[in-house]
Design an enzyme around this catalytic site. Structure first.
Site, PDB file in Angstrom:
ATOM      1  N   GLY A 189      77.148  18.259  47.365  1.00  0.00           N
ATOM      2  CA  GLY A 189      78.385  18.000  48.092  1.00  0.00           C
ATOM      3  C   GLY A 189      78.954  16.624  47.806  1.00  0.00           C
ATOM      4  O   GLY A 189      80.107  16.341  48.116  1.00  0.00           O
ATOM      5  N   ARG A 190      78.116  15.768  47.241  1.00  0.00           N
ATOM      6  CA  ARG A 190      78.616  14.420  46.921  1.00  0.00           C
ATOM      7  C   ARG A 190      77.880  13.803  45.730  1.00  0.00           C
ATOM      8  O   ARG A 190      78.061  12.634  45.431  1.00  0.00           O
ATOM      9  CB  ARG A 190      78.496  13.509  48.134  1.00  0.00           C
ATOM     10  CG  ARG A 190      77.099  13.458  48.728  1.00  0.00           C
ATOM     11  CD  ARG A 190      77.046  12.477  49.860  1.00  0.00           C
ATOM     12  NE  ARG A 190      75.800  12.583  50.585  1.00  0.00           N
ATOM     13  CZ  ARG A 190      75.416  11.711  51.486  1.00  0.00           C
ATOM     14  NH1 ARG A 190      76.180  10.690  51.764  1.00  0.00           N
ATOM     15  NH2 ARG A 190      74.284  11.869  52.124  1.00  0.00           N
ATOM     16  N   LYS A 192      75.619   9.629  43.021  1.00  0.00           N
ATOM     17  CA  LYS A 192      75.636  10.103  44.407  1.00  0.00           C
ATOM     18  C   LYS A 192      76.714   9.347  45.182  1.00  0.00           C
ATOM     19  O   LYS A 192      76.708   8.111  45.205  1.00  0.00           O
ATOM     20  CB  LYS A 192      74.265   9.900  45.059  1.00  0.00           C
ATOM     21  CG  LYS A 192      74.190  10.465  46.475  1.00  0.00           C
ATOM     22  CD  LYS A 192      72.762  10.512  46.976  1.00  0.00           C
ATOM     23  CE  LYS A 192      72.702  10.927  48.437  1.00  0.00           C
ATOM     24  NZ  LYS A 192      71.319  11.036  48.912  1.00  0.00           N
ATOM     25  N   ASP A 209      83.034  14.267  53.096  1.00  0.00           N
ATOM     26  CA  ASP A 209      84.058  13.563  52.321  1.00  0.00           C
ATOM     27  C   ASP A 209      83.599  13.231  50.905  1.00  0.00           C
ATOM     28  O   ASP A 209      84.296  12.546  50.162  1.00  0.00           O
ATOM     29  CB  ASP A 209      84.480  12.282  53.052  1.00  0.00           C
ATOM     30  CG  ASP A 209      83.293  11.380  53.354  1.00  0.00           C
ATOM     31  OD1 ASP A 209      82.193  11.636  52.815  1.00  0.00           O
ATOM     32  OD2 ASP A 209      83.457  10.421  54.137  1.00  0.00           O
ATOM     33  N   GLY A 210      82.388  13.686  50.542  1.00  0.00           N
ATOM     34  CA  GLY A 210      81.910  13.451  49.182  1.00  0.00           C
ATOM     35  C   GLY A 210      81.437  12.024  48.925  1.00  0.00           C
ATOM     36  O   GLY A 210      81.089  11.674  47.808  1.00  0.00           O
ATOM     37  N   ARG A 219      66.041  22.055  43.019  1.00  0.00           N
ATOM     38  CA  ARG A 219      65.332  22.052  44.302  1.00  0.00           C
ATOM     39  C   ARG A 219      64.743  23.421  44.623  1.00  0.00           C
ATOM     40  O   ARG A 219      65.159  24.421  44.038  1.00  0.00           O
ATOM     41  CB  ARG A 219      66.322  21.695  45.427  1.00  0.00           C
ATOM     42  CG  ARG A 219      66.952  20.345  45.257  1.00  0.00           C
ATOM     43  CD  ARG A 219      68.474  20.397  45.342  1.00  0.00           C
ATOM     44  NE  ARG A 219      69.037  19.158  44.786  1.00  0.00           N
ATOM     45  CZ  ARG A 219      69.083  18.011  45.441  1.00  0.00           C
ATOM     46  NH1 ARG A 219      68.690  17.968  46.692  1.00  0.00           N
ATOM     47  NH2 ARG A 219      69.538  16.928  44.870  1.00  0.00           N
ATOM     48  N   ASP A 243      66.170  22.193  50.687  1.00  0.00           N
ATOM     49  CA  ASP A 243      67.161  21.712  49.718  1.00  0.00           C
ATOM     50  C   ASP A 243      66.870  20.275  49.281  1.00  0.00           C
ATOM     51  O   ASP A 243      67.513  19.760  48.373  1.00  0.00           O
ATOM     52  CB  ASP A 243      68.586  21.818  50.289  1.00  0.00           C
ATOM     53  CG  ASP A 243      68.725  21.132  51.634  1.00  0.00           C
ATOM     54  OD1 ASP A 243      68.025  21.536  52.585  1.00  0.00           O
ATOM     55  OD2 ASP A 243      69.512  20.184  51.747  1.00  0.00           O
ATOM     56  N   ASN A 244      65.897  19.634  49.922  1.00  0.00           N
ATOM     57  CA  ASN A 244      65.524  18.276  49.526  1.00  0.00           C
ATOM     58  C   ASN A 244      64.161  18.238  48.842  1.00  0.00           C
ATOM     59  O   ASN A 244      63.590  17.165  48.654  1.00  0.00           O
ATOM     60  CB  ASN A 244      65.504  17.352  50.750  1.00  0.00           C
ATOM     61  CG  ASN A 244      66.899  17.105  51.301  1.00  0.00           C
ATOM     62  OD1 ASN A 244      67.879  17.216  50.579  1.00  0.00           O
ATOM     63  ND2 ASN A 244      66.982  16.782  52.577  1.00  0.00           N
ATOM     64  N   ASP A 256      66.084  12.776  47.515  1.00  0.00           N
ATOM     65  CA  ASP A 256      67.077  12.707  48.585  1.00  0.00           C
ATOM     66  C   ASP A 256      66.617  11.842  49.758  1.00  0.00           C
ATOM     67  O   ASP A 256      66.302  12.330  50.849  1.00  0.00           O
ATOM     68  CB  ASP A 256      67.447  14.120  49.077  1.00  0.00           C
ATOM     69  CG  ASP A 256      68.472  14.775  48.158  1.00  0.00           C
ATOM     70  OD1 ASP A 256      68.694  14.256  47.061  1.00  0.00           O
ATOM     71  OD2 ASP A 256      69.044  15.810  48.550  1.00  0.00           O
TER      72      ASP A 256
HETATM   73  P1  AMP Z   1      71.320  15.768  52.878  1.00  0.00           P
HETATM   74  O1  AMP Z   1      70.874  15.968  54.286  1.00  0.00           O
HETATM   75  O2  AMP Z   1      71.867  14.398  52.576  1.00  0.00           O
HETATM   76  O3  AMP Z   1      70.294  16.175  51.872  1.00  0.00           O
HETATM   77  O4  AMP Z   1      72.606  16.722  52.674  1.00  0.00           O
HETATM   78  C1  AMP Z   1      72.615  18.095  52.976  1.00  0.00           C
HETATM   79  C2  AMP Z   1      73.841  18.718  52.362  1.00  0.00           C
HETATM   80  O5  AMP Z   1      75.034  18.121  52.879  1.00  0.00           O
HETATM   81  C3  AMP Z   1      73.942  18.626  50.853  1.00  0.00           C
HETATM   82  O6  AMP Z   1      74.560  19.781  50.376  1.00  0.00           O
HETATM   83  C4  AMP Z   1      74.821  17.412  50.665  1.00  0.00           C
HETATM   84  O7  AMP Z   1      75.483  17.420  49.431  1.00  0.00           O
HETATM   85  C5  AMP Z   1      75.803  17.572  51.809  1.00  0.00           C
HETATM   86  N1  AMP Z   1      76.402  16.307  52.226  1.00  0.00           N
HETATM   87  C6  AMP Z   1      75.828  15.302  52.933  1.00  0.00           C
HETATM   88  N2  AMP Z   1      76.692  14.303  53.153  1.00  0.00           N
HETATM   89  C7  AMP Z   1      77.854  14.663  52.559  1.00  0.00           C
HETATM   90  C8  AMP Z   1      79.137  14.060  52.438  1.00  0.00           C
HETATM   91  N3  AMP Z   1      79.417  12.861  52.970  1.00  0.00           N
HETATM   92  N4  AMP Z   1      80.099  14.742  51.768  1.00  0.00           N
HETATM   93  C9  AMP Z   1      79.852  15.942  51.238  1.00  0.00           C
HETATM   94  N5  AMP Z   1      78.668  16.576  51.314  1.00  0.00           N
HETATM   95  C10 AMP Z   1      77.686  15.948  51.973  1.00  0.00           C
HETATM   96 MG    MG Z   2      69.901  16.635  50.201  1.00  0.00          MG
END
Ligand code: AMP
Ligand code: MG
Length: 496
Positions: free
Chosen positions: A98-99, A120, A132-133, A190, A259-260, A269
């Protein structure tokens, strides 16, 4: 070509994108969203050398632009990949990068090895959902430092090359500035990448992914009768061993969702992670994890739970429940074997005796009862002499109930004598097993607050110290102290 010969100018850093050889359904090609007026926040000189880049590359304006995502490197066709996952034990459906945006893979100094380079925080992708990516400076500094700190601790991990910042603000609990972390790993695939195709009922894609992973990262498994079963068994082993490594230094990941979880058994992550300070096996580092699912003492079994989730997803490839169970069956054994081996090194014991487990357990209980600092307790333990108590004081300082500690020390010294332990040799082994320096939350916090005021010196300093966490570095004694009182009020959440 020998390792040290890989040297190149930034202009000759050529990307390929192995991942892009997968069918289009696995990813979306897209370019990073530029950030205004980026500046360099930190760089890992080790990773710079690994990628073959000279320090002078930093003077090239393209460095900042490429690693912020404002300009594409040679041959780079960036992409974001799709995956799904279980979050906090519940199926969360489709997630994806997502980012994070994959620039491609490049040759690195290890012979014939390649590493993928991801940005990232490089902007919105089709998998951003409501996000917001972007990634904020605060959490990016934490990931940057911890990736390199874990590598210093000899723990498998994704790496970090550099961190760039921008004055562009995004909203979290409060407005914060953004950053882009350049991270590297042989692959970012993953467990959730496999789950994605399983839960979407697409066995052909599942097989393509598994074949890709085996061919590129586990070629030695190709000749197995059932390579998919062999892959699951190998990932199970690596995950179990990774958990043993984490436990042995008191590292808590905080968000062990599938996913991590890296298919290569890497720490991946970094979010609301933490290192154990005052020892409490129930400690939960992630403020948002109110159930304590990812508490320190839960990590080994969660690692196993995650392997089972991967096993479920790989079942159609492996063929039968029975064969899948066999592949998963050694998790506990691998975990215990590795943890026992690491503990024997931490306690400076060469021989393996039945009674050792009790001795170790009792030390952990003592640390818990006395709220002793995990890292410092082991470090001081490594200074003891087996036949006199002249060096006991430093360890005793960390315990309230000195009688109980002295009683345990008697047993420990008896055990050392039993194997005719050599003080000098043991001290060396223990020094190499018990770090003096870890990335304590408060140290990261100080570096973050300075960086938020555009002073990046503390990041550089921490990086330098944490690259060699087992070395005495007496000039940095201040960084190996017990955390100050204010540190206990620090809270780390998923917000990043
Ligand atoms: P995480 O908990 O950081 O491993 O993120 C879980 C999911 O949310 C993954 O698909 C990330 O890419 C997405 N994600 C987390 N933060 C953001 C962000 N600010 N913008 C877009 N996607 C996000
Ligand atoms: Mg993640």
């Amino acid at each position: 070509m020998t390792d040290h010969l890989l040297k190149r100018e930034l202009s000759s850093l050529a990307f390929e994108n192995k991942f892009a050889s997968l069918p289009g359904a696995f990813f979306t090609n897209l370019t990073p969203t530029p950030l205004p007026n980026p500046y360099l926040v930190g760089v890992s000189k080790r990773m710079l050398a690994t990628t073959g880049l000279d320090i002078s590359s930093l003077d090239d304006a393209s460095f900042l632009e490429i690693f912020t995502g404002n300009k594409l490197g040679n041959n780079s066709y960036p992409l974001a990949s799709i995956y799904s996952g279980h979050q906090f034990g519940v199926w969360a459906g489709q997630l994806g990068d997502g980012r994070a945006i994959l620039l491609g893979d490049v040759a690195v100094t290890q012979q014939s090895a390649r590493m993928e380079i991801q940005l990232k925080g490089a902007g919105i992708t089709p998998y951003s959902r409501m996000g917001d990516g972007r990634a904020v400076l605060r959490s990016s500094i934490r990931e940057f430092l911890c990736s390199e700190a874990m590598a210093g601790l000899n723990i498998p991990t994704s790496r970090a090359l550099c961190l760039t910042g921008s004055d562009k603000y995004v909203m979290r609990e409060q407005a914060e500035t953004t950053a882009v972390l350049t991270r590297l790993a042989p692959s970012f695939i993953r467990f959730g990448s496999f789950e994605h195709w399983y839960y979407n009922n697409q066995p052909e894609q599942l097989q393509i992914l598994a074949d890709f992973v085996i061919q590129n990262y586990f070629p030695e498994l190709q000749s197995n009768v059932n390579p998919y079963q062999a892959l699951l068994a190998e990932v199970t082993k690596r995950t179990a061993e990774l958990m043993a490594h984490w436990q042995s230094v008191g590292f808590m990941h905080g968000v062990m969702n599938t996913d991590n979880m890296s298919i290569l058994g890497l720490t991946l992550d970094y979010g609301p992670f933490g290192f154990m300070e005052s020892y409490d096996p129930k400690h939960v580092c992630n403020h948002t994890d109110t159930q304590g699912r990812y508490a320190y003492d839960m990590q080994p079994q969660i690692g196993q739970w995650n392997c089972h989730a991967l096993g479920q997803a790989m079942l159609p490839l492996i063929g039968s429940v029975e064969e899948t169970k066999v592949a998963l069956s050694n998790y506990q054994h691998y975990y215990e074997e590795k943890f026992d081996q690491l503990l024997h090194r931490k306690f400076g014991l060469n021989e393996y005796l039945d009674q050792d487990k009790n001795l170790f357990d009792d030390f952990f209980t003592l640390m818990e009862k006395n709220h002793s600092d995990f890292t410092l307790s082991f470090r001081q333990l490594g200074k003891l002499l087996k036949d006199n108590d002249s060096q006991d004081e430093y360890l005793r300082d960390l315990f309230i109930d000195r009688n109980a500690l002295d009683h345990w020390l008697q047993r420990y010294k008896l055990r050392l004598n039993q194997e005719q332990s050599n003080d000098q040799q043991r001290q060396q082994t223990m020094q190499a097993a018990n770090p003096k320096y870890i990335l304590r939350n408060y140290l990261a916090q100080i570096a973050i607050e300075k960086a938020q005021n555009k002073d990046f010196s503390e990041i550089e300093k921490l990086l330098e110290i944490l690259e060699c966490p087992f070395d005495e570095q007496p000039e940095h004694n201040n960084y190996a102290k017990l955390p100050p009182d204010w540190a206990s009020k620090l809270e780390v959440s998923c917000s990043s």
